[in-house]
Design an enzyme around this catalytic site. Structure first.
Site, PDB file in Angstrom:
ATOM      1  N   TYR A 160       9.806   3.159   0.105  1.00 30.88           N
ATOM      2  CA  TYR A 160       9.503   4.411   0.808  1.00 30.88           C
ATOM      3  C   TYR A 160      10.565   4.738   1.859  1.00 30.88           C
ATOM      4  O   TYR A 160      10.821   5.893   2.148  1.00 30.88           O
ATOM      5  CB  TYR A 160       8.132   4.335   1.502  1.00 30.88           C
ATOM      6  CG  TYR A 160       6.976   4.731   0.618  1.00 30.88           C
ATOM      7  CD1 TYR A 160       6.712   4.040  -0.559  1.00 30.88           C
ATOM      8  CD2 TYR A 160       6.149   5.794   0.952  1.00 30.88           C
ATOM      9  CE1 TYR A 160       5.651   4.395  -1.369  1.00 30.88           C
ATOM     10  CE2 TYR A 160       5.081   6.157   0.145  1.00 30.88           C
ATOM     11  CZ  TYR A 160       4.835   5.459  -1.014  1.00 30.88           C
ATOM     12  OH  TYR A 160       3.785   5.816  -1.805  1.00 30.88           O
ATOM     13  N   LYS A 215       6.535  -8.056  -8.097  1.00 26.89           N
ATOM     14  CA  LYS A 215       7.096  -8.289  -9.432  1.00 26.89           C
ATOM     15  C   LYS A 215       8.340  -9.153  -9.299  1.00 26.89           C
ATOM     16  O   LYS A 215       9.471  -8.696  -9.415  1.00 26.89           O
ATOM     17  CB  LYS A 215       7.362  -6.954 -10.148  1.00 26.89           C
ATOM     18  CG  LYS A 215       6.119  -6.518 -10.926  1.00 26.89           C
ATOM     19  CD  LYS A 215       6.340  -5.402 -11.914  1.00 26.89           C
ATOM     20  CE  LYS A 215       7.297  -5.732 -13.029  1.00 26.89           C
ATOM     21  NZ  LYS A 215       6.659  -6.484 -14.140  1.00 26.89           N
ATOM     22  N   ASP A 248       1.828  -5.571 -12.296  1.00 28.38           N
ATOM     23  CA  ASP A 248       1.327  -4.908 -13.515  1.00 28.38           C
ATOM     24  C   ASP A 248       0.047  -5.595 -13.993  1.00 28.38           C
ATOM     25  O   ASP A 248      -0.941  -4.942 -14.345  1.00 28.38           O
ATOM     26  CB  ASP A 248       2.401  -4.871 -14.616  1.00 28.38           C
ATOM     27  CG  ASP A 248       3.002  -6.237 -14.931  1.00 28.38           C
ATOM     28  OD1 ASP A 248       2.817  -7.186 -14.132  1.00 28.38           O
ATOM     29  OD2 ASP A 248       3.659  -6.380 -15.986  1.00 28.38           O
ATOM     30  N   ASP A 305       0.327   1.658  -3.020  1.00 31.41           N
ATOM     31  CA  ASP A 305      -0.012   3.069  -3.227  1.00 31.41           C
ATOM     32  C   ASP A 305      -0.700   3.240  -4.581  1.00 31.41           C
ATOM     33  O   ASP A 305      -1.770   3.842  -4.684  1.00 31.41           O
ATOM     34  CB  ASP A 305       1.275   3.903  -3.161  1.00 31.41           C
ATOM     35  CG  ASP A 305       1.004   5.382  -3.383  1.00 31.41           C
ATOM     36  OD1 ASP A 305       0.038   5.902  -2.806  1.00 31.41           O
ATOM     37  OD2 ASP A 305       1.765   6.013  -4.149  1.00 31.41           O
ATOM     38  N   ASP A 353      -4.995   3.675  -5.589  1.00 36.12           N
ATOM     39  CA  ASP A 353      -5.552   4.800  -6.359  1.00 36.12           C
ATOM     40  C   ASP A 353      -6.382   4.280  -7.533  1.00 36.12           C
ATOM     41  O   ASP A 353      -7.444   4.820  -7.842  1.00 36.12           O
ATOM     42  CB  ASP A 353      -4.438   5.722  -6.893  1.00 36.12           C
ATOM     43  CG  ASP A 353      -4.199   6.922  -5.966  1.00 36.12           C
ATOM     44  OD1 ASP A 353      -4.415   6.780  -4.749  1.00 36.12           O
ATOM     45  OD2 ASP A 353      -3.785   7.993  -6.459  1.00 36.12           O
TER      46      ASP A 353
HETATM   47  C1  IPM Z   1      -1.119   7.772   0.100  1.00 33.51           C
HETATM   48  C2  IPM Z   1      -0.392   8.984  -0.407  1.00 33.51           C
HETATM   49  C3  IPM Z   1       0.964   9.093   0.291  1.00 33.51           C
HETATM   50  C4  IPM Z   1       1.775   7.863  -0.090  1.00 33.51           C
HETATM   51  C5  IPM Z   1       1.747  10.376  -0.013  1.00 33.51           C
HETATM   52  C6  IPM Z   1       0.932  11.619   0.321  1.00 33.51           C
HETATM   53  C7  IPM Z   1       3.077  10.414   0.670  1.00 33.51           C
HETATM   54  O1  IPM Z   1      -0.289   8.944  -1.769  1.00 33.51           O
HETATM   55  O2  IPM Z   1      -1.334   7.665   1.321  1.00 33.51           O
HETATM   56  O3  IPM Z   1      -1.493   6.930  -0.719  1.00 33.51           O
HETATM   57  O4  IPM Z   1       2.442   7.837  -1.126  1.00 33.51           O
HETATM   58  O5  IPM Z   1       1.742   6.904   0.672  1.00 33.51           O
HETATM   59 MG    MG Z   2      -1.325   7.342  -2.701  1.00 34.41          MG
END
Ligand code: IPM
Ligand code: MG
Length: 368
Positions: free
Chosen positions: A142, A193, A226, A250, A254
């Site tokens: 990042y 990884k 993975d 990240d 999700d």
């Molecule tokens: C998160 C989001 C952010 C990230 C984006 C909005 C920059 O996806 O907080 O998970 O990638 O960290």
């Molecule tokens: Mg995210």
């Protein structure tokens, strides 16, 4: 009663709608004599860009620095697709994380029993799930330099991002994970990884050394990122605390969100280093984004935002009991059958953002 300084950054899309609900909860806490809050409102993301031409103003950065906790909604949306990269909405969020030094991102994924059927996975896979993803938040790909697109001059361009981790960054996020594990299931799964990445080799090495030196009482496993993604949907209850880098964290968080029924359920806390008095800079935000497709329609689920405030009670204000009470109020409301559209499942009717917020307040009133 202690007073805490909050900076409210509602942001874009559904951010303002879910923020309204959290403010109601904070006001309720104040009325109930639990704590009082002095809040300021600021702009972030597209909203800040529209007002100042930047994803967050210097004035709001200063307020963020001075606050006990930043409460953050969401940023982004198609309206700002064409703005310059440096001032895109997400740049505001990334600057807050970086400048406040919020290296530790805690993303708990809890499946409330009432929501087990809202998950895309089978009930027995997710029911009772309680895992904590600890994502490194101020390093890795990042922020690594160089980060650029260069013109190779032969009609080709090259996009470059740099994945980079130093020993101290891996150690400090590792400590957060081990400390949390000691208060939970006493197990950490570290993920990288190392089969293809040097940063992964170092991550593995440093985590092992830290474990041996400071946390031999905690169980430590390693899993390639993975494989961990696969195991998260195969048998997520095998995990307690997962610690991983910025990008894998990240993506894996999700994935984990869907185990809880909806991305609209996942809160997060982003914490900095503790100072001499044990105080940390902190920001609390739902994991979901700005969801521009449903913004302004009262469809958003405010639970991730409200539960993020619950994490502020727990991690910034040392109000564990109030946090437990808020979690219980959320669980009870879900158990009573109320659902926003994202967690509808087989429910006959759904409620709006405001109605969900009101129901949580009513439940708080009942159980206080
Ligand atoms: C998160 C989001 C952010 C990230 C984006 C909005 C920059 O996806 O907080 O998970 O990638 O960290
Ligand atoms: Mg995210």
């Amino acid at each position: 009663m202690a007073t805490y300084k909050l900076l409210l950054l509602a942001g874009d899309g559904i951010g303002p709608e879910v923020m309204t609900e959290v403010v109601k909860v904070a006001d309720w806490m104040a009325k109930a004599g639990i704590a009082s809050f002095e809040s300021e409102n600021g702009l972030v993301g597209g909203a800040a860009y529209d007002a100042h031409g930047k994803a967050i103003s210097e004035g709001d950065m200063k307020l963020a620095m001075e606050s006990d906790a930043v409460i953050f909604g969401a940023v982004g949306g198609p309206k700002w697709d064409a703005v310059p990269y440096d001032v895109r909405p997400e740049a505001g969020l990334l600057r807050l994380r970086k400048d406040l030094g919020l290296f530790a991102n805690l993303r708990p994924a809890i499946c409330y029993p009432a929501l087990a059927d809202a998950s895309s996975l089978k009930r027995e896979i997710v029911e009772g799930l309680d895992i904590m993803i600890v994502r490194e938040l101020t390093g890795g790909v990042y922020f690594g330099e160089p980060k650029e697109i260069i013109d190779l001059g032969n009609g080709q361009k090259r996009g470059i991002d740099t994945q980079v981790y130093d020993t101290y960054e891996i150690e400090r996020i590792g400590r957060v994970a081990f400390e949390l594990a000691r208060k939970r299931g006493n197990k950490v799964t570290s993920s990288e990884k190392r089969n293809v990445m040097k940063s992964g080799v170092l991550w593995h090495e440093v985590t092992n050394a830290l474990h041996k030196r400071e946390y031999p009482d905690v169980q430590l496993d390693h899993m390639l990122a993975d494989a961990l993604g696969m195991q998260l949907v195969r048998w997520p209850k095998q995990f307690d605390v997962i610690v991983t880098d910025n990008l894998f964290g990240d993506m894996l968080s999700d994935v984990a969100s869907m185990l809880t029924g909806s991305l609209g359920m996942l809160p997060s806390a982003s914490l900095g280093e503790a100072d001499k008095n044990g105080k940390r800079k902190a920001m609390y935000e739902p994991v979901h984004g700005s969801a521009p497709d449903i913004a302004g329609q009262g469809l958003a689920n405010p639970i991730a935002m409200i539960a993020s405030f619950g994490m502020a009670l727990r991690y910034s204000f040392n109000l564990g009991e109030a946090a437990d009470m808020l979690d219980k109020a959320i669980a009870n409301v879900l158990a009573s059958g109320l659902r926003t559209a994202d967690i509808k499942g087989t429910a006959a009717t759904t409620v709006s953002t405001t109605q969900m917020g009101d129901a949580i307040l009513a439940e708080l009133q009942k159980i206080k």
